[in-house]
Design an enzyme around this catalytic site. Structure first.
Site, PDB file in Angstrom:
ATOM      1  NE  ARG A  96      -6.272 -11.957  36.708  1.00  0.00           N
ATOM      2  CZ  ARG A  96      -6.839 -12.460  37.805  1.00  0.00           C
ATOM      3  NH1 ARG A  96      -8.051 -13.025  37.733  1.00  0.00           N
ATOM      4  NH2 ARG A  96      -6.227 -12.412  38.972  1.00  0.00           N
ATOM      5  CD  GLU A 187      -8.518 -11.410  45.213  1.00  0.00           C
ATOM      6  OE1 GLU A 187      -9.362 -10.689  44.649  1.00  0.00           O
ATOM      7  OE2 GLU A 187      -8.824 -12.308  46.036  1.00  0.00           O
ATOM      8  CD  GLU A 293      -9.697 -11.723  40.755  1.00  0.00           C
ATOM      9  OE1 GLU A 293     -10.678 -11.714  41.531  1.00  0.00           O
ATOM     10  OE2 GLU A 293      -8.703 -12.451  40.910  1.00  0.00           O
TER      11      GLU A 293
END
Length: 356
Positions: A96, A187, A293
């Site tokens: 990523r 996020e 994550e």
């Protein structure tokens, strides 16, 4: 091919909309951006279990900056190797990479991301591109519009998000890179590109910005899975609030992304809550799920290994569970003040990486 959306307005005791996406050849620009003409979010139930291509992933976005600062990496025999070789030896099959618009110093800009993506591809790894849509960190408390976009009207901002996303992905394509996943925002618990896309004050505009990234991605890579990513994967209340809002405003996404950063004291509880949330996301929206994550303090590698093994197993158990990515495992010696890597002070992987 450029995705255009045909919008038909029907007036029956108010204003309704029927929308569908049609690929057409076009190089023209209309007064309303193609990216804002949103497509209807569908909820086709996911029935396939986690596939054999389950992503055992790592975000290594700091890699080139670390290398330029003299950092070296070693396998567990103490032999210096390229980081991608070491990670592959630990079972990592996916990488990523975060993408910033115009970052100070240049790290994580498009050129830097292309360079790392080429190395990941050469190592045989799948790739996730993480659009922050910012010049710096985007997270639940920070969603700052890139400086060059700060004075744009909302219509111009939508056009810019679409064009920027498409241009970046076209550059990756021209360099032989085909990402498996693209994140539109990082996020985004309260939306992105504040204040225009702040979900708590204008959910519709946030949903439309998502569609700008979604449609641009599909225009370049039709098979790529588009991820909408939130922090705190155990927080079902926030996930329901945000994705209900996106769906109600015709937002489109393929995968629900999550972050997980527990401690040694609470990882078991939070993993169980995350599992329940993943199951709810699949059943409620018919979408797939992925852990974008995950991390724990580097000085507790045994608990981190147990946390990751359990999280991987739980994600695999979910119909539509796609993978788990560790966030920046290569960080060591408190790089940039980050203390949750998974490499020791000797530059070798800790026991945490055995989970993969």
């Amino acid at each position: 091919m450029k995705l255009q959306t045909i919008v038909c307005l029907l007036a029956i005791s108010g204003l309704g909309a029927c929308m569908k996406t049609t690929p057409v050849q076009s190089t023209t620009t209309s007064s309303t951006p193609a990216s804002s003409k949103v497509t209807t979010a569908t909820t086709t139930t996911t029935t396939a279990a986690a596939s054999s291509s389950f992503a055992y992933g790592s975000d290594v976005s700091w890699l080139t900056q670390m290398e330029s600062s003299g950092y070296k990496f070693y396998n567990n025999s103490g032999v210096q190797q390229d980081l991608f070789t070491i990670l592959a030896g630990k079972g990592i099959n996916a990488i990523r990479l975060r993408l910033w618009v115009n970052p100070s110093g240049g790290w994580c800009n498009l050129n830097d991301v292309v360079a790392k993506a080429k190395r990941a591809k050469a190592a045989g790894m799948n790739i996730m591109i993480d659009f922050h849509y910012s010049d710096t960190w985007a997270d639940p408390g920070h969603q700052t519009v890139p400086a060059a976009w700060s004075s744009l009207s909302f219509t111009s901002l939508m056009n810019t998000v679409y064009n920027y996303t498409q241009s970046c992905l076209q550059t990756l394509s021209s360099n032989g890179i085909t990402p498996t996943w693209v994140q539109v925002g990082n996020e985004t618990n309260n939306g992105m590109l504040w204040p225009d896309g702040q979900a708590s004050t204008n959910m519709k505009q946030y949903a439309w910005l998502i569609n700008c990234g979604y449609n641009a991605t599909k225009a370049v890579f039709p098979s790529c899975k588009v991820v909408v990513h939130l922090a705190n994967g155990y927080d079902n209340t926030t996930f329901r609030w945000l994705f209900d809002g996106i769906k109600a405003n015709s937002g489109n996404w393929d995968v629900v992304g999550m972050s997980m950063y527990p401690t040694a004291a609470n990882w078991s509880t939070l993993n169980s809550e995350c599992l329940a949330n993943m199951q709810d996301m699949v059943s409620r929206y018919g979408k797939q799920v992925i852990i974008c994550e995950a991390g724990m303090p580097v000085n507790d590698p045994t608990d981190c290994e147990n946390f990751l093994k359990d999280l991987i197993a739980k994600t695999k158990s979910v119909s539509g569970g796609l993978g788990v990515f560790y966030w920046e495992p290569e960080c060591y010696n408190n790089w940039q003040g980050y203390g949750s890597g998974a490499f020791g002070s000797n530059g070798e992987p800790t026991a945490a990486m055995n989970a993969f």
